[in-house]
Design a protein around this motif. Structure first.
Motif, PDB file in Angstrom:
ATOM      1  N   THR A  54       0.883  -1.162   0.000  1.00 30.46           N
ATOM      2  CA  THR A  54       0.000   0.000   0.000  1.00 30.46           C
ATOM      3  C   THR A  54       0.922   1.213   0.000  1.00 30.46           C
ATOM      4  OG1 THR A  54      -1.767  -1.099   1.218  1.00 30.46           O
ATOM      5  CG2 THR A  54      -1.703   1.316   1.330  1.00 30.46           C
ATOM      6  N   GLU A  55       0.589   2.205  -0.815  1.00 27.33           N
ATOM      7  CA  GLU A  55       1.382   3.429  -0.855  1.00 27.33           C
ATOM      8  C   GLU A  55       0.493   4.623  -0.547  1.00 27.33           C
ATOM      9  OE1 GLU A  55       4.956   2.746  -3.978  1.00 27.33           O
ATOM     10  OE2 GLU A  55       3.028   3.203  -4.877  1.00 27.33           O
ATOM     11  N   VAL A  56       1.086   5.606   0.101  1.00 27.96           N
ATOM     12  CA  VAL A  56       0.445   6.900   0.289  1.00 27.96           C
ATOM     13  C   VAL A  56       1.382   7.927  -0.328  1.00 27.96           C
ATOM     14  CG1 VAL A  56      -0.338   8.642   1.924  1.00 27.96           C
ATOM     15  CG2 VAL A  56      -0.743   6.212   2.403  1.00 27.96           C
ATOM     16  N   SER A  82      -2.975  14.295  -0.619  1.00 29.39           N
ATOM     17  CA  SER A  82      -2.493  12.954  -0.339  1.00 29.39           C
ATOM     18  C   SER A  82      -3.345  11.945  -1.090  1.00 29.39           C
ATOM     19  CB  SER A  82      -2.564  12.714   1.177  1.00 29.39           C
ATOM     20  OG  SER A  82      -1.949  11.514   1.506  1.00 29.39           O
ATOM     21  N   LEU A  84      -4.117   7.720  -1.407  1.00 25.77           N
ATOM     22  CA  LEU A  84      -3.960   6.360  -0.897  1.00 25.77           C
ATOM     23  C   LEU A  84      -4.062   5.395  -2.069  1.00 25.77           C
ATOM     24  CD1 LEU A  84      -3.817   4.312   1.458  1.00 25.77           C
ATOM     25  CD2 LEU A  84      -6.313   4.413   1.530  1.00 25.77           C
TER      26      LEU A  84
END
Length: 115
Positions: A54-56, A82, A84
């Motif tokens: 998972t990247e933010v 931002s 998600l």
């Protein structure tokens, strides 16, 4: 007991990635479950996805017409936004920008996939 850490991301070695060049911090810490990347993204960023990660993305700065593509949908971005990105999401940045990326679990280049 673990100790706190302070790192200047701009001093870390740059590593080529599908977006440009990533400077990855905290990968060497057993007590932190992820990595933090300072990444200047180039116009040539390639669509990719991760099966495990998972990247933010935190947009630090970007061109006025910058965007991010998520599963084929284009979303305009601006500084201080931002994004998600769950596992399996095909994504790429559009336009030049500088982002801070939080990757959970720790980043592993074996989890970068291309169609």
């Amino acid at each position: 007991m673990t100790s706190p850490a302070v790192v200047d991301l701009t001093t870390l070695p740059g590593i080529a990635c599908p977006c440009g060049t990533a400077r990855r911090g905290f990968g060497d810490r057993d007590d932190f479950p992820g990595t933090v990347h300072l990444t200047p993204i180039e116009r040539s960023a390639r669509t990719h996805y991760h099966v495990e990660h998972t990247e933010v993305y935190v947009i630090l700065e970007c061109e006025a017409d910058a965007a991010i593509e998520l599963n084929g949908q284009i979303h305009a971005v601006r500084p201080k936004m931002s994004v998600l990105i769950p596992p399996g999401t095909r994504h790429r940045a559009i336009g030049e920008m500088e982002v801070l990326i939080l990757s959970l679990p720790k980043f592993d280049s074996a989890d970068e996939h291309f169609d």
